[in-house]
Design a protein around this motif. Structure first.
Motif, PDB file in Angstrom:
ATOM      1  N   GLY A  91       0.814  -1.208   0.000  1.00 16.66           N
ATOM      2  CA  GLY A  91       0.000   0.000   0.000  1.00 16.66           C
ATOM      3  C   GLY A  91       0.851   1.264   0.000  1.00 16.66           C
ATOM      4  N   GLY A  92       0.180   2.396   0.042  1.00 18.56           N
ATOM      5  CA  GLY A  92       0.857   3.695   0.012  1.00 18.56           C
ATOM      6  C   GLY A  92       0.693   4.332  -1.357  1.00 18.56           C
ATOM      7  N   GLY A  93       0.807   5.657  -1.390  1.00 14.35           N
ATOM      8  CA  GLY A  93       0.555   6.403  -2.627  1.00 14.35           C
ATOM      9  C   GLY A  93       1.423   5.952  -3.793  1.00 14.35           C
ATOM     10  N   VAL A  94       2.659   5.520  -3.505  1.00 16.10           N
ATOM     11  CA  VAL A  94       3.592   5.157  -4.568  1.00 16.10           C
ATOM     12  C   VAL A  94       3.110   3.925  -5.346  1.00 16.10           C
ATOM     13  N   VAL A  95       2.117   3.243  -4.811  1.00 16.68           N
ATOM     14  CA  VAL A  95       1.570   2.068  -5.490  1.00 16.68           C
ATOM     15  C   VAL A  95       0.914   2.448  -6.823  1.00 16.68           C
ATOM     16  N   SER A  96       0.556   3.724  -6.962  1.00 18.30           N
ATOM     17  CA  SER A  96       0.020   4.131  -8.267  1.00 18.30           C
ATOM     18  C   SER A  96       1.100   4.083  -9.351  1.00 18.30           C
ATOM     19  N   ALA A  97       2.366   3.930  -8.942  1.00 19.28           N
ATOM     20  CA  ALA A  97       3.454   3.734  -9.912  1.00 19.28           C
ATOM     21  C   ALA A  97       3.798   2.245 -10.066  1.00 19.28           C
ATOM     22  N   TRP A  98       2.865   1.403  -9.722  1.00 21.52           N
ATOM     23  CA  TRP A  98       3.037  -0.071  -9.756  1.00 21.52           C
ATOM     24  C   TRP A  98       3.710  -0.568 -11.033  1.00 21.52           C
ATOM     25  N   ASP A  99       3.208  -0.101 -12.173  1.00 17.77           N
ATOM     26  CA  ASP A  99       3.751  -0.555 -13.463  1.00 17.77           C
ATOM     27  C   ASP A  99       5.246  -0.316 -13.587  1.00 17.77           C
ATOM     28  N   ALA A 100       5.724   0.716 -12.895  1.00 20.94           N
ATOM     29  CA  ALA A 100       7.129   1.086 -13.046  1.00 20.94           C
ATOM     30  C   ALA A 100       8.061   0.240 -12.185  1.00 20.94           C
ATOM     31  N   PHE A 101       7.559  -0.248 -11.050  1.00 21.95           N
ATOM     32  CA  PHE A 101       8.458  -1.020 -10.179  1.00 21.95           C
ATOM     33  C   PHE A 101       8.085  -2.489 -10.036  1.00 21.95           C
ATOM     34  N   ALA A 102       6.844  -2.853 -10.372  1.00 18.68           N
ATOM     35  CA  ALA A 102       6.419  -4.240 -10.157  1.00 18.68           C
ATOM     36  C   ALA A 102       7.247  -5.252 -10.960  1.00 18.68           C
ATOM     37  N   PRO A 103       7.607  -4.969 -12.231  1.00 19.48           N
ATOM     38  CA  PRO A 103       8.367  -5.991 -12.967  1.00 19.48           C
ATOM     39  C   PRO A 103       9.678  -6.392 -12.287  1.00 19.48           C
ATOM     40  N   SER A 104      10.464  -5.408 -11.840  1.00 17.23           N
ATOM     41  CA  SER A 104      11.727  -5.783 -11.196  1.00 17.23           C
ATOM     42  C   SER A 104      11.487  -6.381  -9.810  1.00 17.23           C
ATOM     43  N   MET A 105      10.427  -5.940  -9.147  1.00 15.24           N
ATOM     44  CA  MET A 105      10.069  -6.537  -7.853  1.00 15.24           C
ATOM     45  C   MET A 105       9.738  -8.022  -8.021  1.00 15.24           C
ATOM     46  N   PHE A 106       8.888  -8.313  -9.008  1.00 13.74           N
ATOM     47  CA  PHE A 106       8.498  -9.707  -9.234  1.00 13.74           C
ATOM     48  C   PHE A 106       9.673 -10.556  -9.729  1.00 13.74           C
ATOM     49  N   ALA A 107      10.531  -9.949 -10.534  1.00 13.78           N
ATOM     50  CA  ALA A 107      11.707 -10.698 -11.016  1.00 13.78           C
ATOM     51  C   ALA A 107      12.562 -11.138  -9.830  1.00 13.78           C
ATOM     52  N   GLU A 108      12.745 -10.226  -8.886  1.00 14.51           N
ATOM     53  CA  GLU A 108      13.545 -10.537  -7.697  1.00 14.51           C
ATOM     54  C   GLU A 108      12.862 -11.636  -6.869  1.00 14.51           C
ATOM     55  N   ILE A 109      11.560 -11.528  -6.723  1.00 15.36           N
ATOM     56  CA  ILE A 109      10.809 -12.533  -5.953  1.00 15.36           C
ATOM     57  C   ILE A 109      10.897 -13.895  -6.638  1.00 15.36           C
ATOM     58  N   ARG A 110      10.705 -13.913  -7.940  1.00 11.67           N
ATOM     59  CA  ARG A 110      10.760 -15.196  -8.658  1.00 11.67           C
ATOM     60  C   ARG A 110      12.137 -15.828  -8.586  1.00 11.67           C
ATOM     61  N   ALA A 111      13.170 -14.981  -8.451  1.00 12.69           N
ATOM     62  CA  ALA A 111      14.539 -15.511  -8.407  1.00 12.69           C
ATOM     63  C   ALA A 111      14.936 -15.994  -7.015  1.00 12.69           C
ATOM     64  N   ARG A 112      14.141 -15.629  -5.992  1.00 15.19           N
ATOM     65  CA  ARG A 112      14.586 -15.898  -4.623  1.00 15.19           C
ATOM     66  C   ARG A 112      13.560 -16.559  -3.718  1.00 15.19           C
ATOM     67  N   ALA A 113      12.283 -16.485  -4.030  1.00 16.85           N
ATOM     68  CA  ALA A 113      11.287 -17.038  -3.110  1.00 16.85           C
ATOM     69  C   ALA A 113      11.121 -18.533  -3.377  1.00 16.85           C
ATOM     70  N   LEU A 114      11.131 -19.324  -2.310  1.00 20.44           N
ATOM     71  CA  LEU A 114      11.074 -20.782  -2.449  1.00 20.44           C
ATOM     72  C   LEU A 114       9.870 -21.243  -3.261  1.00 20.44           C
ATOM     73  N   ILE A 115       8.740 -20.590  -3.083  1.00 18.49           N
ATOM     74  CA  ILE A 115       7.538 -21.055  -3.787  1.00 18.49           C
ATOM     75  C   ILE A 115       7.685 -20.890  -5.300  1.00 18.49           C
ATOM     76  N   TYR A 116       8.635 -20.077  -5.738  1.00 15.62           N
ATOM     77  CA  TYR A 116       8.856 -19.934  -7.181  1.00 15.62           C
ATOM     78  C   TYR A 116      10.114 -20.632  -7.665  1.00 15.62           C
ATOM     79  N   VAL A 117      11.209 -20.524  -6.904  1.00 11.36           N
ATOM     80  CA  VAL A 117      12.472 -21.078  -7.415  1.00 11.36           C
ATOM     81  C   VAL A 117      12.421 -22.593  -7.539  1.00 11.36           C
ATOM     82  N   THR A 118      11.557 -23.232  -6.759  1.00 17.87           N
ATOM     83  CA  THR A 118      11.488 -24.683  -6.842  1.00 17.87           C
ATOM     84  C   THR A 118      10.607 -25.149  -8.007  1.00 17.87           C
ATOM     85  N   LYS A 119       9.928 -24.205  -8.658  1.00 14.27           N
ATOM     86  CA  LYS A 119       9.130 -24.556  -9.841  1.00 14.27           C
ATOM     87  C   LYS A 119       9.938 -24.261 -11.100  1.00 14.27           C
ATOM     88  N   PRO A 120       9.683 -25.007 -12.187  1.00 19.56           N
ATOM     89  CA  PRO A 120      10.404 -24.698 -13.418  1.00 19.56           C
ATOM     90  C   PRO A 120      10.095 -23.280 -13.870  1.00 19.56           C
TER      91      PRO A 120
END
Lengths: 340, 340
Positions: free
Chosen positions: B264-293
């Motif tokens: 949350g927070g006002g900066v969330v209206s800039a979601w499109d600008a930061f979400a891709p790199s945020m999700f890339a980092e999560i997919r590269a490091r979170a167990l629920i994703y790294v253990t999947k192909p």
């Protein structure tokens, strides 16, 4: 003799069984070979025979309330099966709980061995009397668990407490999980040994090199002994190890704010070597400390450790899992309202 | 008209009040000036007068069950007082809850405003229907909360959910908390603005410099607009921002494994600008994703974001706190077994 339950700690090579009283006293303990390669049927037959001898012996004195077993691997506690275990080939989808219940005729509980160890420390070890506890077992990786009240907090995907995979380095070492920079690449027992080997390979660790040539299977104990004898390289290895562990713990303190974090695993016997830098890192970063005025002692490697009682070492060693496994049948009965 | 409660969101300058039905519908809303500098007695008199007008109006239609108020600061929910608040001078030790209860004659609940926002998102926003939720509000710092079921998990020192102070840089920037390298120095709205100013000062951000000279009070919105127009510097600022936030979230996913993390927070209206790199980092490091192909899309800045539904943006904006504050009296009544 009071009512009792049986705790079982199943490893790849060892099978340990203990009769534990409701008050948390070991009544008797048996150590067997696990012979895991012979498959689940064999292991469970051996185990149940031993359990029945044990319970027969104590049955006259109190009621046998049930058995709990800790298993190294991913355990489906609902169905009572092993989902995945590197150390127990052929156990997947075998109805572990049902088979044991059939042989023993009492309620049986199975769980991951690390979760059992956490429940054991919470019940009769370092976490006795606290409401919430995190456990980090430093071994090949970092096993972890969050205990709220008397229950493991399991998480949506049963991955809560995977503290070994909290990233602590941005561009860190690749981890077996598929990620990189995970805390267990820096603060597990195997990470400590890896760093020692790297120091030897660099040619700048003569004392470690000598120790390793005397015994190629380098153990944390050897690095610890050298550190205590004043070897600078070994001291620095533990210093960095403690700092990394403290970095991880500071984040856990600030995000979870549990009553206590218990550190287990064999490397804990080297506590003196890594605790000072671990506590220094915690004091520099954890909200519960940084917001308080710092003492003169509040600096690195000074033995000011005792004020950070929220992080402490495990007390039960390898028995923690037996206590935790034996707890489930006692808890379960309590929950049903009999003899609270 | 159904039974209802009143939610109050008290800020340093604004006081917002809403009548909310048991089903989570806004019946009516009033916005007032807070006039915090005039002290708690004045603010509470104004507020209670407004609440009474509101409840009088709706009382004929349903029962007025109670009021909840979110307060920016450290709130003692047991005693119903404000322990510390930067924005509310003179409120410490004032019996906030007791004074409001005296004036309104109904049960009153007070809590930290960030906790109220998390409860609001859990009840009627992004976290609707999930069992466990973490919330991170990106503002001056990073406000945070852990919600288990319908309750805030508060922690031993009421510091659980202080995600803004999870350290993510070893030798990082000093933080207002007394620590350093805290996530909020990198992934809060104010951190984003600080980085933009640094870029301007470096002389290598002509577009940002121009925008800042047109309007010295640089806002995240300006950086966002430039990023969307293709300005490389602004894009990189959001890219790094998302990466830092993703690094933090990956650690939270692996240690807590909650159903959902809401940003949350006002900066969330800039979601499109930061979400891709945020999700890339999560997919590269979170167990629920790294253990999947990994999919081909599983890389940086590619819009493959939608598969990481465990991290999502807040839906209620600044109304979240009103919903959450109004929830407490409804929950409380439910707990007592009346009209479940």
């Amino acid at each position: 003799m009071p009512d009792f339950s049986i705790g079982v700690d199943l490893g790849g090579t060892n099978l340990r069984i203990a009769a534990v009283s409701r008050e948390g006293k070991f009544l008797e303990r048996i150590d067997l070979e696990a012979k895991a390669v012979r498959g689940p049927d064999h292991v469970i037959n051996d185990m149940c025979a031993a359990v029945l001898r044990l319970t027969e012996k104590h049955r006259g004195d109190g009621q046998f309330l049930g058995a709990g077993m800790g298993i190294p691997g991913l355990v489906d506690i609902e169905s009572g099966t092993v989902r995945k275990s590197a150390n127990l080939p052929g156990w997947s989808n075998y109805p572990v709980r049902a088979e044991i219940e059939k042989r023993l005729g009492v309620p049986v509980f199975i769980d991951n061995d690390g979760k059992c160890a956490a429940l054991g420390e919470k019940w009769m070890g370092a976490g006795r009397g606290v409401a919430t506890m995190g456990m980090l077992t430093l071994g090949t990786g970092i096993g972890g668990a969050i205990v709220l009240g008397d229950e493991i907090f399991r998480g949506t995907n049963e991955m809560a407490g995977e503290f070994g995979h909290v990233p602590i380095e941005r561009d860190g070492l690749p981890c077996g999980c598929g990620g990189y920079g995970c805390s267990e690449k820096y603060a597990s027992a195997s990470a400590l040994i890896r760093v020692a080997h790297e120091a030897i390979a660099s040619g700048r660790a003569p004392a470690l090199a000598q120790a390793a040539s005397a015994n190629p299977e380098l153990k944390a104990k050897v690095v610890y002994d050298l550190a205590m004898q004043g070897d600078e390289v070994s001291r620095n290895i533990f210093h960095k190890f403690g700092k990394d562990l403290g970095f991880l713990l500071a984040g856990l303190l600030n995000s979870l704010d549990l009553d206590m974090y218990v550190i287990g695993g064999g490397v804990v016997s080297a506590w003196d070597a890594f605790a000072p830098s671990m506590f220094a890192e915690i004091r520099a970063r954890a909200l519960i400390y940084v917001t308080k005025p710092k003492t003169q002692e509040g600096n690195v490697a000074d033995g000011g450790a005792q004020d950070v009682s929220v992080v402490t070492k495990a007390l039960l060693g390898s028995d923690a899992g037996l206590y935790g496994a034996a707890r489930a049948p006692l808890m379960s009965e309590k929950k049903m309202g009999e003899k609270p």
